[in-house]
Design a protein around this motif. Sequence first.
Motif, PDB file in Angstrom:
ATOM      1  N   LYS A 137       0.815  -1.234   0.000  1.00 39.02           N
ATOM      2  CA  LYS A 137       0.000   0.000   0.000  1.00 39.02           C
ATOM      3  C   LYS A 137       0.839   1.271   0.000  1.00 39.02           C
ATOM      4  N   LEU A 195      -8.486  -4.040  -6.749  1.00 38.29           N
ATOM      5  CA  LEU A 195      -9.023  -3.411  -5.540  1.00 38.29           C
ATOM      6  C   LEU A 195     -10.502  -3.078  -5.725  1.00 38.29           C
ATOM      7  N   GLN A 223     -12.611  -6.086  -5.342  1.00 36.33           N
ATOM      8  CA  GLN A 223     -12.726  -6.456  -3.930  1.00 36.33           C
ATOM      9  C   GLN A 223     -13.533  -5.427  -3.127  1.00 36.33           C
ATOM     10  N   GLN A 224     -14.031  -4.412  -3.831  1.00 28.20           N
ATOM     11  CA  GLN A 224     -14.782  -3.320  -3.219  1.00 28.20           C
ATOM     12  C   GLN A 224     -13.936  -2.532  -2.221  1.00 28.20           C
ATOM     13  N   SER A 225     -12.634  -2.524  -2.450  1.00 27.68           N
ATOM     14  CA  SER A 225     -11.733  -1.680  -1.654  1.00 27.68           C
ATOM     15  C   SER A 225     -11.656  -0.316  -2.326  1.00 27.68           C
ATOM     16  N   TYR A 226     -12.772   0.391  -2.285  1.00 28.51           N
ATOM     17  CA  TYR A 226     -12.914   1.616  -3.062  1.00 28.51           C
ATOM     18  C   TYR A 226     -11.941   2.710  -2.621  1.00 28.51           C
ATOM     19  N   TYR A 227     -11.718   2.815  -1.313  1.00 26.83           N
ATOM     20  CA  TYR A 227     -10.835   3.871  -0.817  1.00 26.83           C
ATOM     21  C   TYR A 227      -9.420   3.693  -1.361  1.00 26.83           C
ATOM     22  N   ASP A 228      -8.880   2.486  -1.249  1.00 24.70           N
ATOM     23  CA  ASP A 228      -7.527   2.231  -1.740  1.00 24.70           C
ATOM     24  C   ASP A 228      -7.447   2.391  -3.256  1.00 24.70           C
TER      25      ASP A 228
END
Length: 235
Positions: A74, A109, A112-117
């Motif tokens: 990250k 991402l 994986q619904q890791s929207y912020y990242d």
Amino acid sequence: MRFGIAFFIALAGAVIGWFGHAYLSAPSENVISSAGLSLPAPVDLREYHTNGPSTGADPVRSDSDQMRIYLRTKNYSGAIAYHNQLLGSASKQVSANLRLTILEYANSLYRQQSYYDALNLLNLYLESNFRDVDALRLKASILAGKRDYKQQIEVLYKAIAYAYREREIAELSHAIRASVAKYKQVLLDQQNQVELLSFFQELVYLEPDYSPYFIELAKAQLNNSLEHDALQSLG
């Protein structure tokens, strides 16, 4: 009473004109369906990539591996700095591989619904690569996943400004129309007529030749007791 008659006559004429415009200017269904892209579905990043990774031995394995280390830890600012650092001296193949590595990771991402990242990575990338249509399309998909339709529309308009392939422009236009309809419905459900007025004022500025926006603007103006402005919008 006279205003009411005049307004509805003007509205009827505008609606007739809109149907004619829509019939003549709407993209062919075959163009849209053949594209295989329907936002907010994950974007096929290789579809418009003309310098994709080699199918043979990877000549830039160490560079790609280093990029993946940045991404997996990250360290997105480090990944983008590494990408930009190599742009000045790297071959087109190296640049293409690193670019695709970044966009594919952002796409994973998103899945994986890791929207912020995903948005954090893309925003850093777009700071120095703001004309990358694929990255803008992917960002728009992520914003749609968050139901942030207004910001999604802004990003789609940026993308269409840099797009040049006919099919890509048709897809982006189709996505804009769909997102406008969704955001309009959100505002109607909220009974937020003030924001609806502001929204269509922005849209007629962005697309002054698209008559349906003027009809929607006139409706919003009428609902905000701006009868004179509504008549001007339809004129």
